[in-house]
Scaffold this active site. Structure first.
Site, mmCIF file in Angstrom:
data_model
loop_
_atom_site.group_PDB
_atom_site.id
_atom_site.type_symbol
_atom_site.label_atom_id
_atom_site.label_comp_id
_atom_site.label_asym_id
_atom_site.label_seq_id
_atom_site.Cartn_x
_atom_site.Cartn_y
_atom_site.Cartn_z
ATOM 1 N N SER A 23 0.833 -1.211 0.000
ATOM 2 C CA SER A 23 0.000 0.000 0.000
ATOM 3 C C SER A 23 0.859 1.249 0.000
ATOM 4 O O SER A 23 0.347 2.366 0.029
ATOM 5 C CB SER A 23 -0.941 -0.004 1.205
ATOM 6 N N ASN A 111 -2.014 -2.418 13.271
ATOM 7 C CA ASN A 111 -3.473 -2.228 13.242
ATOM 8 C C ASN A 111 -3.902 -0.948 13.951
ATOM 9 O O ASN A 111 -4.756 -0.208 13.451
ATOM 10 C CB ASN A 111 -4.176 -3.437 13.863
ATOM 11 N N THR A 156 -40.987 25.666 -9.890
ATOM 12 C CA THR A 156 -41.224 24.290 -9.433
ATOM 13 C C THR A 156 -41.440 23.493 -10.717
ATOM 14 O O THR A 156 -41.982 24.036 -11.688
ATOM 15 C CB THR A 156 -42.456 24.161 -8.515
ATOM 16 N N HIS A 157 -40.979 22.264 -10.740
ATOM 17 C CA HIS A 157 -41.016 21.442 -11.964
ATOM 18 C C HIS A 157 -40.287 22.139 -13.119
ATOM 19 O O HIS A 157 -40.610 21.903 -14.286
ATOM 20 C CB HIS A 157 -42.448 21.129 -12.401
ATOM 21 N N SER A 278 -14.761 25.793 -28.016
ATOM 22 C CA SER A 278 -14.891 24.552 -28.786
ATOM 23 C C SER A 278 -13.789 24.503 -29.826
ATOM 24 O O SER A 278 -13.353 25.540 -30.328
ATOM 25 C CB SER A 278 -16.262 24.534 -29.459
ATOM 26 N N LYS A 284 -18.459 29.222 -29.539
ATOM 27 C CA LYS A 284 -18.862 28.569 -28.290
ATOM 28 C C LYS A 284 -18.134 29.070 -27.050
ATOM 29 O O LYS A 284 -16.956 29.397 -27.075
ATOM 30 C CB LYS A 284 -18.617 27.052 -28.408
ATOM 31 N N ASN A 286 -18.257 27.468 -23.185
ATOM 32 C CA ASN A 286 -18.868 26.365 -22.439
ATOM 33 C C ASN A 286 -18.595 26.448 -20.936
ATOM 34 O O ASN A 286 -17.506 26.832 -20.523
ATOM 35 C CB ASN A 286 -18.341 25.033 -22.971
ATOM 36 N N GLU A 291 -19.848 21.887 -15.198
ATOM 37 C CA GLU A 291 -20.152 20.520 -15.658
ATOM 38 C C GLU A 291 -19.244 19.497 -14.989
ATOM 39 O O GLU A 291 -19.682 18.412 -14.606
ATOM 40 C CB GLU A 291 -19.991 20.438 -17.179
ATOM 41 N N TYR A 318 -9.205 -6.290 12.672
ATOM 42 C CA TYR A 318 -8.598 -5.858 11.413
ATOM 43 C C TYR A 318 -8.640 -6.962 10.360
ATOM 44 O O TYR A 318 -8.411 -8.129 10.648
ATOM 45 C CB TYR A 318 -7.131 -5.420 11.635
ATOM 46 N N GLN A 323 -7.360 -2.142 3.964
ATOM 47 C CA GLN A 323 -6.350 -1.355 3.250
ATOM 48 C C GLN A 323 -6.988 -0.621 2.062
ATOM 49 O O GLN A 323 -6.438 0.356 1.566
ATOM 50 C CB GLN A 323 -5.228 -2.282 2.769
ATOM 51 N N LYS A 326 -8.290 3.699 1.846
ATOM 52 C CA LYS A 326 -7.608 4.998 1.715
ATOM 53 C C LYS A 326 -7.767 5.696 0.380
ATOM 54 O O LYS A 326 -8.011 6.917 0.326
ATOM 55 C CB LYS A 326 -6.120 4.828 2.011
#
Ligand code: ARG
Length: 466
Positions: A23, A111, A156-157, A278, A284, A286, A291, A318, A323, A326
């Site tokens: 590890s 441990n 709403t919606h 773009s 463009k 963006n 995003e 343990y 392991q 992490k």
């Protein structure tokens, strides 16, 4: 290569095992906590007369040398050392000799060592994230303070519903982030207990003093049950959960920023500094940052589910499965930190197109509820009937090609003669917003109170000195 645990083995490890089992490639991130823990342990061992003062000093000096070798990039991390704990201990013995170096691991196991290192690391990160969330709360509060009178459609919606102020809409996010802040702090408080001295699983026959290591390392107290202490990864699960909820919030905010920056909305212009172009379409611009933050929510949720699943059937205490705890945490932390920093900077430089917001308010008869409320309040008409009358007024406005907030009295009276001039005030969009003075509503006096709550929150948070 001779392993620290070589004694009972007669054959060398396979290279395949070495690579699969190691590890060190990622737990090297815990080097500081590992050495800090070892220094506290060595100091405690001598205070309890388990080793001499001189031995303790030799160990501590040696550990400090290992620390500077790592920080000066002079330390060679090797797969065959397996993990950071053994790598540090091995190097320590090379520097000070194994006669004394070999005493460090008295009354300790990897441990409780890994439980300590990882917990110390995650606890610190709770504070780092809380600070970054606080910056976001503060930015939203600042933008809100100057946009109390900026009208925008409330939805709403995703359909136009009622007029609100931009301040009100952004303060909604502020309150989400205040809860996130509190989650990071309360997770810190709950988990600020020291597992070191739990040893492998059952405690130790050495006369150690866990209070000493606990207070040296800045914990509130030692953990209570050694078996729980080496099996517990709740602090990591909580971190992953807290980041996941945080990302639910940032993702919703980013989703709105993306929508708002579209041609259809045009409510905001994200600064060029935080927009991309773009490769084919020259016109463009963006909203990649928003995003990406929305997109990274997927991996953050994934890391939570991965660790929950890893932990769910493990027998105490343990198991090597642990392991796997992490990398997901490191990934979520890195993702959260970079995302919070850039989101905050992007928000600070985003322009709000208040004209476009106002224009949008003129579509969808946003103040229709206000006409119904007016009929109830002023004309004592039951709400259901008021709702029906207003619906017919909406139909009249529609056929005249107008928004309800712009129709004249004659139109309204053609539906119901009881409607008088004061209905026009009720239909006015700014008045509609100002009428909602109920606790937590969108009227300025109510939003100002919300801003005050945020201001107090920030002041109190700063007093925590995190
Ligand atoms: N590298 C291990 C981990 O991250 C450290 C603890 C190993 N303990 C053991 N008994 N093998 O979980």
């Amino acid at each position: 290569m001779k392993k620290l645990w070589q004694g009972r083995f007669s054959e060398e490890s396979s290279q395949l095992l070495e690579e699969f089992n190691a590890s060190i490639g990622f737990d090297r991130n815990l080097y500081k906590e590992d050495i800090e823990g070892s220094i506290a342990h060595a100091t405690m061992l001598s205070e309890c007369a388990i080793i001499t003062k001189d031995e303790s000093k030799t160990l501590v000096d040696g550990l400090k040398q290992v620390l500077s070798e790592i920080e000066d990039n002079k330390f060679e991390f090797k797969t065959e050392d397996e993990d950071i704990h053994m790598a540090v201990e091995k190097r320590l013995s090379e520097i000070i000799g194994s006669e004394i170096g070999g005493k460090l691991h008295t009354a300790r196991s990897r441990n409780d060592q890994v439980a300590l290192d990882f917990r110390l690391f995650v606890l610190k990160q709770n504070k780092e994230l809380a600070k970054l969330v606080l910056n976001l709360i503060s930015t939203l509060k600042t933008i809100s303070s100057s946009n109390l009178d900026t009208l925008m459609p409330g939805y709403t919606h995703l359909q136009h519903a009622q007029p609100v102020s931009l301040a009100y809409h952004l303060m909604a996010y502020s309150f989400m982030f205040m809860r996130d802040f509190e989650r990071f702090i309360s997770s810190f408080e709950r988990n600020n207990l020291c597992p070191l001295g739990s040893a492998a699983l059952a405690g130790t026959p050495h006369a150690i003093n866990r209070e000493v290591t606990s207070s040296t390392l800045g914990f509130y107290a030692p953990t209570f049950n050694a078996m729980d202490s080496v099996s517990d990864r709740d602090f990591a699960l909580e971190m992953l959960f807290n980041i996941s909820v945080l990302f639910t919030h940032t993702s919703r905010l980013c989703e709105e920023l993306i929508l708002w920056s579209s041609q259809e909305f045009g409510f905001i212009s994200i600064s060029d500094k935080f927009s991309t172009g773009s490769s084919i379409m020259p016109q463009k611009k963006n909203p990649d940052v928003a995003e990406l933050i929305r997109g990274k929510t997927g991996r953050v949720y994934g890391n939570l589910i991965a660790l929950l699943t890893t932990m769910k059937s493990l027998p105490l205490a343990y198991n090597k499965d642990m392991q796997e705890d992490k990398e997901g945490v490191f990934d979520s932390l890195e993702t959260a930190k970079t995302s919070l920093v850039i989101l905050n900077e992007m928000l600070k430089t985003t322009k709000f197109n208040t004209d476009a917001m106002l224009k949008a308010c003129k579509k969808g008869h946003l103040s229709a509820t206000d006409l119904a409320d007016y009929l109830v309040k002023q004309k004592n008409i039951p709400f259901r009937e008021a709702h029906h009358i207003t619906g017919r007024c909406v139909a009249v406005a529609e056929s005249a090609g107008l928004d309800l907030s712009d129709v004249g009295l004659l139109h309204l009276q053609s539906v119901d003669e009881r409607i008088d001039e004061t209905a026009l005030d009720a239909l006015n969009l700014a008045n509609s917003k100002e009428a909602r003075k109920s606790y937590g509503g969108t009227a300025n006096e109510s939003v100002l109170k919300q801003i005050e709550v945020a201001q107090k929150f920030i002041e109190n948070a700063l007093k925590l000195k995190i």
